[in-house]
Design an enzyme around this catalytic site. Structure first.
Site, PDB file in Angstrom:
ATOM      1  N   THR A 105       0.835  -1.191   0.000  1.00  0.00           N
ATOM      2  CA  THR A 105       0.000   0.000   0.000  1.00  0.00           C
ATOM      3  C   THR A 105       0.874   1.247   0.000  1.00  0.00           C
ATOM      4  O   THR A 105       1.940   1.253   0.617  1.00  0.00           O
ATOM      5  CB  THR A 105      -0.877  -0.002   1.278  1.00  0.00           C
ATOM      6  OG1 THR A 105      -1.562  -1.251   1.330  1.00  0.00           O
ATOM      7  CG2 THR A 105      -1.884   1.129   1.288  1.00  0.00           C
ATOM      8  N   ASP A 148      -9.106  -1.948   3.295  1.00  0.00           N
ATOM      9  CA  ASP A 148      -9.458  -0.677   3.926  1.00  0.00           C
ATOM     10  C   ASP A 148      -9.246   0.516   3.003  1.00  0.00           C
ATOM     11  O   ASP A 148      -9.907   1.565   3.163  1.00  0.00           O
ATOM     12  CB  ASP A 148      -8.601  -0.475   5.187  1.00  0.00           C
ATOM     13  CG  ASP A 148      -7.111  -0.366   4.837  1.00  0.00           C
ATOM     14  OD1 ASP A 148      -6.530   0.701   5.013  1.00  0.00           O
ATOM     15  OD2 ASP A 148      -6.550  -1.371   4.343  1.00  0.00           O
ATOM     16  N   THR A 182      -2.368   2.154   6.466  1.00  0.00           N
ATOM     17  CA  THR A 182      -1.826   0.967   5.802  1.00  0.00           C
ATOM     18  C   THR A 182      -1.640  -0.128   6.841  1.00  0.00           C
ATOM     19  O   THR A 182      -1.470   0.155   8.024  1.00  0.00           O
ATOM     20  CB  THR A 182      -0.465   1.253   5.138  1.00  0.00           C
ATOM     21  OG1 THR A 182       0.070   0.024   4.628  1.00  0.00           O
ATOM     22  CG2 THR A 182       0.540   1.827   6.125  1.00  0.00           C
ATOM     23  N   LYS A 215      -3.196  -4.140   7.986  1.00  0.00           N
ATOM     24  CA  LYS A 215      -4.140  -5.204   7.725  1.00  0.00           C
ATOM     25  C   LYS A 215      -5.537  -4.596   7.543  1.00  0.00           C
ATOM     26  O   LYS A 215      -6.134  -4.090   8.519  1.00  0.00           O
ATOM     27  CB  LYS A 215      -4.121  -6.219   8.870  1.00  0.00           C
ATOM     28  CG  LYS A 215      -5.001  -7.406   8.547  1.00  0.00           C
ATOM     29  CD  LYS A 215      -4.788  -8.583   9.482  1.00  0.00           C
ATOM     30  CE  LYS A 215      -5.633  -9.754   8.955  1.00  0.00           C
ATOM     31  NZ  LYS A 215      -5.984 -10.709  10.009  1.00  0.00           N
ATOM     32  N   GLY A 216      -6.018  -4.650   6.329  1.00  0.00           N
ATOM     33  CA  GLY A 216      -7.252  -3.955   5.976  1.00  0.00           C
ATOM     34  C   GLY A 216      -8.427  -4.282   6.886  1.00  0.00           C
ATOM     35  O   GLY A 216      -9.182  -3.387   7.291  1.00  0.00           O
TER      36      GLY A 216
END
Lengths: 186, 130
Positions: free
Chosen positions: B1, B32, B51, B53-54
């Protein structure tokens, strides 16, 4: 007050043992992109233009998990997503499920500016991209050997990985993530 | 990301984030980044790009929470960002943020985050780890 800018290239379990040949190109890209953003702010470009410009540069760099260098799905394809937002108006645009658009962030901005919506995804987003004439490439443009390797590792470890987290391979004894090197796993 | 946030000398703010997502993710998985208020958010007070873990960032509504703490509680950008990042599950969240007054925060509860920032007063930083 004065202007300010900040950018990132992903967070996660980045091993301290990241070898120079993997760390330096990333640091150089951050330095180059920061310079581009600062120059745009000094030229009084609006922040919306500045953040789009910087993220486009980061998307074009294969060392980061966006655009070229995007990590792979379980089917070894890319599905890219992006979002942009203007603070004063709270206008925003987002896209998901892109597989051919070179700069997802610019398509997100077009969603914000050319549609009554906020978020377009997958086929709808791809056909909007064609309609807007943004640059598209064959999916192979985005796929790097490094990310093919990372997918292979993740499958072997039967894991889905966040940015830079190291897969701990089931078949091998527990290896501290700091020993595996850079992963840009996304 | 990857992400960028900026504020100009007049206090105009913007945020942008882009990603390929997670390695080995299921087809159709949304993270996310495109969820306004989670991975990307901006209002008249601040701009945030997150940024990590979504799924965790969506659950924590990271972007909007930072802005809401500033908006409703009057916290500074640093206090708001530190509060949100510290309360997200460890190892899941990083963010860069700027405020209307030119504050810059780069906070993370992972081992590292590729990051860079600069301010008009001449200060700048490029870093990975603490």
């Amino acid at each position: 007050m004065g202007w300010a800018i900040a950018l990132h290239g992903g967070a996660g379990d980045i091993p301290l043992s990241l070898p120079p040949e993997r760390r330096l190109p990333r640091e150089e890209t951050l330095r180059r992109c920061l310079r581009i953003g600062v120059a745009a702010l000094k030229a009084n470009r609006p922040p919306l233009d500045v953040v789009e410009l910087v993220v486009r540069e980061l998307e074009n760099c294969p060392h980061f998990n966006a655009g070229r260098g995007s990590v792979l799905t379980t089917n070894a394809t890319v599905e890219m997503e992006a979002c942009i937002m203007d603070g004063n108006t709270k206008r925003c645009g987002a896209v998901s499920g892109l597989s051919t658009v070179v700069n997802a962030i610019s398509l997100a901005r077009l969603v914000m500016e050319k549609t009554p919506h906020i978020y377009l995804a997958f086929d709808g987003a791809e056909s909007f991209a064609r309609e807007q004439g943004v640059e598209t490439r064959d999916a192979s443009h985005f796929i790097t050997p490094e990310n093919i390797e990372r997918l292979t590792q993740a499958k072997a470890a039967n894991k889905v990985q966040i940015d830079y987290t190291q897969p701990v391979l089931e078949k091998t004894p527990q290896v501290s993530s700091s020993n595996i090197g850079d992963s840009q796993i996304g | 990301t990857v992400g960028c946030v900026a504020v100009d000398g007049n206090g105009n703010l913007a945020a942008a984030t882009s990603t390929g997502g997670l390695v080995n993710k299921m087809i159709g998985r949304i993270g996310d980044t495109p969820i306004v208020g989670a991975g990307t958010y901006a209002n008249y007070l601040c701009a945030i790009s997150a940024t990590g873990k979504g799924e965790a960032i969506i659950r924590a509504t990271v972007g909007r929470d930072v802005a809401a703490l500033m908006e409703y509680k009057g916290l500074s950008l640093k206090d708001a960002a530190d509060c949100v990042v510290e309360n997200s599950p460890k190892g899941t969240t990083g963010l860069v943020a700027v405020s209307v007054t030119g504050e810059v925060v780069m906070a993370f509860n992972t081992s590292g985050m590729f990051r860079a920032c600069a301010k008009e007063d001449g200060t700048s930083e490029i870093a990975i780890w603490d």
